[in-house]
Write a protein that holds these residues in place. Structure first.
Motif, PDB file in Angstrom:
ATOM      1  N   VAL A  32      -6.720 -11.565  10.134  1.00  9.68           N
ATOM      2  CA  VAL A  32      -7.429 -10.462   9.498  1.00  9.68           C
ATOM      3  C   VAL A  32      -7.874 -10.941   8.129  1.00  9.68           C
ATOM      4  N   VAL A  33      -9.112 -10.628   7.735  1.00  6.96           N
ATOM      5  CA  VAL A  33      -9.547 -10.953   6.374  1.00  6.96           C
ATOM      6  C   VAL A  33      -9.708  -9.667   5.582  1.00  6.96           C
ATOM      7  N   GLY A  34      -9.130  -9.657   4.378  1.00  8.01           N
ATOM      8  CA  GLY A  34      -9.216  -8.491   3.498  1.00  8.01           C
ATOM      9  C   GLY A  34      -7.896  -8.270   2.782  1.00  8.01           C
ATOM     10  N   GLY A  35      -7.914  -7.420   1.752  1.00  4.30           N
ATOM     11  CA  GLY A  35      -6.681  -7.215   0.982  1.00  4.30           C
ATOM     12  C   GLY A  35      -6.353  -5.757   0.732  1.00  4.30           C
ATOM     13  N   GLY A  36      -7.080  -4.862   1.393  1.00  6.22           N
ATOM     14  CA  GLY A  36      -6.852  -3.431   1.168  1.00  6.22           C
ATOM     15  C   GLY A  36      -5.955  -2.817   2.229  1.00  6.22           C
ATOM     16  N   ASN A  37      -5.829  -1.505   2.166  1.00  3.25           N
ATOM     17  CA  ASN A  37      -4.985  -0.802   3.142  1.00  3.25           C
ATOM     18  C   ASN A  37      -5.492  -0.970   4.570  1.00  3.25           C
ATOM     19  N   THR A  38      -6.825  -1.032   4.727  1.00  6.40           N
ATOM     20  CA  THR A  38      -7.386  -1.182   6.067  1.00  6.40           C
ATOM     21  C   THR A  38      -7.015  -2.546   6.651  1.00  6.40           C
ATOM     22  N   ALA A  39      -7.033  -3.567   5.814  1.00  4.18           N
ATOM     23  CA  ALA A  39      -6.629  -4.902   6.263  1.00  4.18           C
ATOM     24  C   ALA A  39      -5.153  -4.886   6.671  1.00  4.18           C
ATOM     25  N   MET A  40      -4.351  -4.213   5.845  1.00  2.00           N
ATOM     26  CA  MET A  40      -2.913  -4.142   6.115  1.00  2.00           C
ATOM     27  C   MET A  40      -2.653  -3.376   7.420  1.00  2.00           C
ATOM     28  N   ASP A  41      -3.366  -2.260   7.601  1.00  2.00           N
ATOM     29  CA  ASP A  41      -3.221  -1.481   8.836  1.00  2.00           C
ATOM     30  C   ASP A  41      -3.613  -2.325  10.047  1.00  2.00           C
ATOM     31  N   SER A  42      -4.675  -3.110   9.903  1.00  5.82           N
ATOM     32  CA  SER A  42      -5.161  -3.915  11.030  1.00  5.82           C
ATOM     33  C   SER A  42      -4.150  -4.995  11.406  1.00  5.82           C
TER      34      SER A  42
ATOM     35  N   GLU B  31      -3.761  -9.184  -6.930  1.00  7.64           N
ATOM     36  CA  GLU B  31      -5.046  -8.479  -6.950  1.00  7.64           C
ATOM     37  C   GLU B  31      -5.259  -7.619  -5.714  1.00  7.64           C
ATOM     38  N   MET B  32      -4.341  -7.673  -4.764  1.00  4.39           N
ATOM     39  CA  MET B  32      -4.555  -6.918  -3.520  1.00  4.39           C
ATOM     40  C   MET B  32      -4.622  -5.425  -3.813  1.00  4.39           C
ATOM     41  N   PRO B  33      -5.666  -4.740  -3.309  1.00  2.91           N
ATOM     42  CA  PRO B  33      -5.741  -3.303  -3.568  1.00  2.91           C
ATOM     43  C   PRO B  33      -4.832  -2.447  -2.666  1.00  2.91           C
ATOM     44  N   ALA B  34      -4.177  -3.032  -1.699  1.00  7.39           N
ATOM     45  CA  ALA B  34      -3.351  -2.249  -0.772  1.00  7.39           C
ATOM     46  C   ALA B  34      -2.156  -1.613  -1.476  1.00  7.39           C
ATOM     47  N   ARG B  35      -1.637  -0.524  -0.891  1.00 10.21           N
ATOM     48  CA  ARG B  35      -0.421   0.098  -1.409  1.00 10.21           C
ATOM     49  C   ARG B  35       0.716  -0.909  -1.388  1.00 10.21           C
ATOM     50  N   VAL B  36       1.532  -0.880  -2.414  1.00  8.79           N
ATOM     51  CA  VAL B  36       2.655  -1.818  -2.534  1.00  8.79           C
ATOM     52  C   VAL B  36       3.585  -1.724  -1.318  1.00  8.79           C
ATOM     53  N   GLU B  37       3.848  -0.490  -0.884  1.00  8.80           N
ATOM     54  CA  GLU B  37       4.770  -0.296   0.235  1.00  8.80           C
ATOM     55  C   GLU B  37       4.236  -0.930   1.526  1.00  8.80           C
ATOM     56  N   GLU B  38       2.893  -0.873   1.706  1.00  2.00           N
ATOM     57  CA  GLU B  38       2.310  -1.450   2.928  1.00  2.00           C
ATOM     58  C   GLU B  38       2.456  -2.971   2.925  1.00  2.00           C
ATOM     59  N   VAL B  39       2.254  -3.567   1.752  1.00  3.27           N
ATOM     60  CA  VAL B  39       2.371  -5.026   1.638  1.00  3.27           C
ATOM     61  C   VAL B  39       3.809  -5.447   1.938  1.00  3.27           C
ATOM     62  N   LYS B  40       4.747  -4.696   1.376  1.00  2.25           N
ATOM     63  CA  LYS B  40       6.176  -4.982   1.591  1.00  2.25           C
ATOM     64  C   LYS B  40       6.513  -4.826   3.074  1.00  2.25           C
ATOM     65  N   HIS B  41       6.065  -3.723   3.670  1.00  4.32           N
ATOM     66  CA  HIS B  41       6.355  -3.496   5.082  1.00  4.32           C
ATOM     67  C   HIS B  41       5.745  -4.595   5.956  1.00  4.32           C
ATOM     68  N   ALA B  42       4.516  -4.973   5.643  1.00  5.13           N
ATOM     69  CA  ALA B  42       3.840  -6.002   6.449  1.00  5.13           C
ATOM     70  C   ALA B  42       4.636  -7.306   6.404  1.00  5.13           C
TER      71      ALA B  42
END
Lengths: 298, 482
Positions: B292-302, B324-335
């Motif tokens: 997956v390419v991207g750094g936001g919540n949508t990338a994390m969800d994908s 610099e990732m715009p995703a929620r901190v919790e999503e990054v941690k969970h991923a």
């Protein structure tokens, strides 16, 4: 829910459904399509709107059985319903006076050109339709097109009816005979449209093809229907579905259409297993009922 | 509880959110966060210092009376907590799950200065979930005003606006293009982060409040805005039709089989239920390796969705660094806990394919951070000669969206900016009097809560426009007679 008001087979695999969808009917123009979902859990598929009647609030869908979803759709009878019908979608056909406009429909693609015929006639065109099918029983809408066209030429691959040969060959003859063809509008199988673009290109005749790639939402949101036109990425649902056939990358479209071939085969098999299992279960149920009631009807 | 001294409150540690174990949840689509127990919720509520000048309220895009509902929760008066919460936010079960609290209410919590902020989002979720079970009578039916408002799109912005207008007695019809309401909440955000049942329940709450929701209607195609205002007799319109078209990077190989926009991939899996293919009819390509390419919540969800479909590794490629990732901190941690592989500071150059037209990998280049760009983040610069390949069978692009043209193209007089987003004034009113807009079609890609903030703000402006004849800036109305 969208009620099916009438249903009939046009060929052994092609069915016409008259569906109550007043909102779609009132805004429908030639070239538009709808996305339907047959039932809860079903997939969303695009279908051309073959006709509409604003006063009656109905649209006509003409569907060929090619997989599980189209089979389920074609199994519907009058009085049954489709879970979701959304539209009209896509950009309408750009109707102009081309002088002599030729419509070329292959198989169920004839449903796309049918509403275009009336609109082109009304814009002052001489309108000719060339419609093809494998054999006589696969040629559809000949009489209906006849009402809007100056001439209709049916063609069959096996020569069982009309011109013996492909629609592309008949088109080439027509162009050479008449020398006045101003535009060609076409819909049908991708190989046919691709070959047709090859026929008209040397003559420099404007050629518009209606594409039917895989779609999900039909409103530009998913990008699944992207096609390459004139080297650029286009979304068939919002930029099309009609494009200049001379600049469409048909090879890519053909390839992308095969993406879900394996899953489609699985779904098809499952549908048929389900049908057989379902039939067996219903049979068993009847036996049990008969046993319980001593054969008298409940 | 209310008798606790601040020093006693300061001693209580932040209550952790119970979660499904990473190994277990990486193989299912059930919700990752399990929600507070009643005890944890009331303990967490006691951590709040009940500031007089509560910064958290200003940090919230819909200005929830946070100290108010937290105080009621600390007192064990859940009913009062629910009343306070729902008065400011019609979709708290959703925002309690998907808001980036760490950059909003919790970022400005005084307790964040020396330690961890109060778990506002977790408590919001708890109260909303309790209310869904125990309170069916949340609203007093208002006196009907006779005004009719059409809302375009049933995503977070549209639903919030509809709920706020219904509260004020206006008759609201929400038009949704898809077959079920919810917009990005049902097609985009996955089940494991926001269960569909929560969305359906909050939508049902709005229906009980009198909001009519009509699916299978695309405004701009089925009806134009002009037709809604004239033929269909709506006195005002709120346009919240969402982000629109996915952006592709424009690199070679993007039309190979196995390349998805994040929107398509998530729509197939979430909205159409492709993860249950067999029970449902919509397929999705399953792959052992995905990128997956991207750094936001949508990338994390994908990438987390792909992981759950069995991808190993499921790799996330991002051109900047993790900070610099715009995703929620919790999503990054969970991923990360779920085994997602992060490849920071690299960017795809080309999607590679096999001789049958299927994706076989992606060629990337490593990046380094240079000087800050217009966004204030350090600009990523490619390192020459650092190209490398990652094998994969599915490649998903989650790099943003651009404005959907369907509605704007068919609305003469509706002003848009150079990106095609609708231009609005301070009251969310567009260049057409009586037509308001908010959410991603105005902002060009933001969050659920910012769309909801727009919906709430616009509802107040629409109410004023309908009842006084003017929107807040004095622009005259056209046809607002009930």
């Amino acid at each position: 829910m969208f009620t099916v008001q009438e249903a009939q087979w046009l060929t052994p695999k092609v069915r016409r459904l008259l569906v109550r969808a007043p909102r779609v009917a009132r805004s429908h123009r030639p070239g538009h399509f709808v996305i339907v979902r047959v039932h809860e859990g079903g997939e969303r598929i695009p279908l051309t709107i073959a006709n509409s009647d604003n006063e009656a609030g109905t649209i006509t869908l003409i569907i060929q059985v090619v997989g599980a979803t189209t089979e389920k759709l074609c199994a519907l009878d009058a009085g049954e319903s489709i879970a979701n019908v959304v539209g009209p979608l896509g950009r309408p056909t750009e109707i102009e006076n081309f002088g002599h406009a030729v419509l070329v429909g292959g198989g169920v693609g004839t449903a796309v050109i049918y509403p275009q015929a009336g609109a082109l006639r009304a814009a002052g065109n001489r309108v000719t339709a060339i419609i093809g099918g494998r054999s006589r029983e696969y040629v559809i809408l000949e009489a209906e097109l006849g009402a809007h066209c100056d001439e209709v030429f049916p063609c069959t691959d096996d020569g069982s009816y009309g011109y013996h040969g492909f629609v592309t060959a008949r088109l080439k003859e027509l162009i050479e005979e008449r020398r006045d063809v101003g535009a060609v509008l076409t819909a049908g199988p991708v190989p046919m449209m691709r070959a047709l673009a090859g026929v008209t290109r040397p003559f420099g005749i404007k050629t518009i093809a209606s594409l039917n790639p895989v779609m999900v939402d039909g409103t530009g949101m998913c990008g699944g229907c992207r096609v390459t036109v004139d080297g650029k990425m286009k979304f068939a649902c919002v930029d099309g579905p009609e494009f200049d056939a001379h600049t469409v990358d048909f090879a890519e479209l053909t390839d992308r259409l095969s993406t879900y071939r394996d899953q489609e085969a699985l779904a098809w098999n499952r549908l048929h297993e389900f049908t057989e299992a379902g039939a067996a279960a219903r049979c068993k149920m009847r036996e049990l009922e008969e046993a319980a009631t001593g054969g008298r009807p409940l | 509880m209310a008798a606790l001294k601040p020093s006693e409150r300061m001693k209580i540690p932040r209550q952790p959110m119970p979660e499904q174990e990473p190994a277990q949840r990486a193989a299912n689509f059930q919700e990752v966060n399990c929600g507070y127990s009643a005890e944890a919720a009331s303990t967490e509520a006691c951590r709040c210092l009940q500031c007089k000048d509560a910064k958290c309220v200003g940090g919230c895009p819909v200005n929830i009376d946070i100290p108010g509902f937290v105080d009621a929760l600390a007192d064990g008066d859940l009913s009062r907590a629910a009343d306070i919460l729902f008065a400011d936010n019609v979709l708290p079960g959703i925002t309690g799950r998907v808001c980036p609290q760490e950059t909003q209410c919790e970022a400005v919590c005084v307790r964040a200065k020396k330690g961890t902020p109060v778990g506002i989002g977790y408590m919001e979720r708890f109260v909303a979930d309790w209310a869904r079970q125990h309170r069916k009578d949340l609203f007093e039916p208002p006196t009907p005003t006779g005004f009719r408002v059409a809302v375009v799109g049933s995503g977070p912005g549209g639903l919030t606006c509809a709920g706020e207008l219904a509260k004020r007695g206006h008759a609201v019809t929400v038009f949704e293009a898809l077959h079920i309401p919810g917009g990005v909440l049902v097609y985009g955000i996955p089940e494991f982060r926001l269960p569909k049942a929560i969305v359906h329940a909050e939508v049902e709450t709005l229906r009980r409040r009198g909001v009519e929701i009509v699916t299978d209607v695309v405004i701009g195609q089925t009806y134009t805005i002009h037709e809604l205002m004239k033929g269909e007799g709506y006195h005002a319109v709120f346009v919240a039709n969402g982000a629109g078209l996915p952006v592709f990077q424009g690199i070679p190989g993007e039309n190979l089989k196995g390349v998805y926009s994040a929107n398509e991939f998530l729509t197939r899996v979430n909205l159409m239920g492709a993860y249950r293919f067999g029970e449902t009819d919509t397929p999705v390509i399953k792959a052992s390796q995905i990128v997956v390419v991207g750094g936001g919540n949508t990338a994390m969800d994908s990438v987390r969705t792909a992981r759950r479909l069995g991808a190993s590794p499921a790799t996330l490629v991002y051109r900047r660094s993790r900070e610099e990732m715009p995703a929620r901190v919790e999503e990054v941690k969970h991923a990360e806990e779920e085994g997602v592989v992060f490849r920071m500071l690299c960017n795809p150059l080309e999607v590679l394919g096999d001789d049958k037209g299927w994706v076989s990998g992606v060629r990337c280049i490593r990046m380094e951070l240079g000087d800050p760009d217009a966004s204030g983040r350090r600009r990523p610069v490619p390192i020459p000669g650092s190209e490398f390949e990652i094998p994969c069978q599915v490649f998903i692009e989650a790099i943003g969206t651009k404005a959907n043209p369907l509605l704007t193209q068919t609305t003469p007089g509706l002003q848009t900016n150079k990106w095609g987003n609708i231009v609005v004034d301070d009251n969310n009113m567009t260049s057409i009097p009586g037509v308001f807009a908010g959410g991603d079609i105005v902002r060009g890609g933001a969050t659920v809560i910012l769309a909801m903030g727009d919906g709430k703000h616009a509802a107040a402006a629409i109410h004023q426009y309908l009842t006084t004849g003017c929107s807040g800036n004095g622009r005259a109305k056209l046809n607002a007679v009930p």
